[in-house]
Design a protein around this motif. Structure first.
Motif: not given
Length: 341
Positions: A87-100
């Protein structure tokens, strides 16, 4: 072509779920005069990380003078990590977080962060990865994959929690089924420490320990408390074997469409959040959660880590023997840079 179809399908799923949950269904949709920033995460709506999300929301609105407004979607409401990344890659979601370590989906370089006992503490880990020599490498790879980093967060170290007994030596883990994250290096290290490594989705962990199909798992103190594992696990042993920071990031495609003023506001909000999280929010949560766990009757014991470090050394050696040049370069950079901290 198959990959393209998959991405469009993922986008459709995200849009549908966002609409059902009452959130915006297009990237950067305006809410009144504010641009919406959908923050999609897998962690729950309560606990330290959710508290941090509320702080981040306030900072984004404050630094942008209300032009940006964060909407919080916890508990995988907009999809699991993979769907969110897409979703972030195609800009349908703006933000997230994750473990490295989750970023090894895009580049195996990030698997280096799966190695056990890479750090002496979470503080050393976060300072090392924020060092310009390291952060430039990590930021470049993130941007190449369609992401823009705004914050780095220390999540401490993972230690063994279980229903059977205190863990003081690797021998105490023999025969215990210990859940680990779904990562080959993490599983190998857990096995090397003496346990029966059991890769399992997080959503199944509490029930597994409750029903006895699992004997335990590893987690950080504040997250153990937030997940109420003290209700079923009498023991926590501070093996502190995995120390994996988290990263907060946004869609680069979406970020690039923002005005220069809003881009800077978002980066400034992320920087202030990084400082607050690492110096105040997480340390305070760790102290408070430990008190809460012990008050609930959980026994928390310190551990001599040397036998565990020795037990996992073959896993580290094998990883480096088979590592790509990019993995070796990152590992050597981390080892060199961490000496400063």
């Amino acid at each position: 072509m198959k990959k393209l179809v998959s991405l469009f399908c993922a986008a459709a799923m995200v849009l549908s779920m966002a609409a059902c949950s009452g959130g915006s269904n297009t990237a950067g949709t305006e809410d009144g005069n504010a641009t919406v920033v959908k923050y999609s995460v897998v962690f729950a709506s309560s606990g330290t990380q959710a508290d941090g999300a509320a702080v981040l929301s306030d900072l984004i609105e404050e630094h942008s003078d209300g032009r940006l407004k964060m909407e919080f979607y916890p508990s995988s409401q907009l999809g699991d990590k993979i769907a969110t990344f897409e979703g972030l890659q195609i800009a349908t979601i703006e933000m997230t977080e994750c473990a490295l370590t989750d970023l090894s989906t895009f580049n195996s370089m990030w698997s280096v962060f799966s190695l056990p006992y890479l750090w002496n503490s979470g503080d050393q880990a976060i300072q090392t990865i924020m060092d310009p020599a390291v952060s430039e490498v990590l930021e470049a790879d993130m941007e190449a994959n369609g992401f823009k980093i705004i914050a780095w967060t220390d999540l401490g170290s993972r230690s063994i929690v279980n229903t059977k007994r205190p863990i003081n030596t690797p021998e105490d883990l023999h025969g215990l089924k210990i859940r680990c994250m779904e990562d080959a290096v993490l599983a190998d290290a857990t096995t090397a420490m003496g346990a029966i490594a059991t890769p399992l989705a997080f959503s199944e962990v509490y029930t597994g320990m409750q029903q006895g199909t699992l004997d335990g798992a590893d987690y950080q103190i504040p997250n153990v408390y937030a997940s109420a594992w003290q209700e079923i696990c009498p023991y926590m042993s501070l093996t502190e074997h995995f120390t994996i920071p988290d990263v907060v990031f946004v869609s680069k495609a979406w970020f690039d469409r923002l005005s220069a003023e809003d881009q800077q506001a978002l980066l400034d909000a992320g920087q202030e959040f990084t400082e607050q999280w690492n110096s105040v929010i997480w340390p305070n949560a760790t102290d408070t959660a430990r008190e809460g766990l012990e008050a609930a009757g959980m026994t928390i014991n310190e551990v001599d880590k040397e036998p565990f470090i020795e037990a996992v050394q073959p896993v580290i050696d094998e990883f480096l023997q088979n590592a790509t040049d990019e993995q070796k370069n990152l590992y050597n950079l981390l080892i060199k840079t961490r000496e400063k901290y």
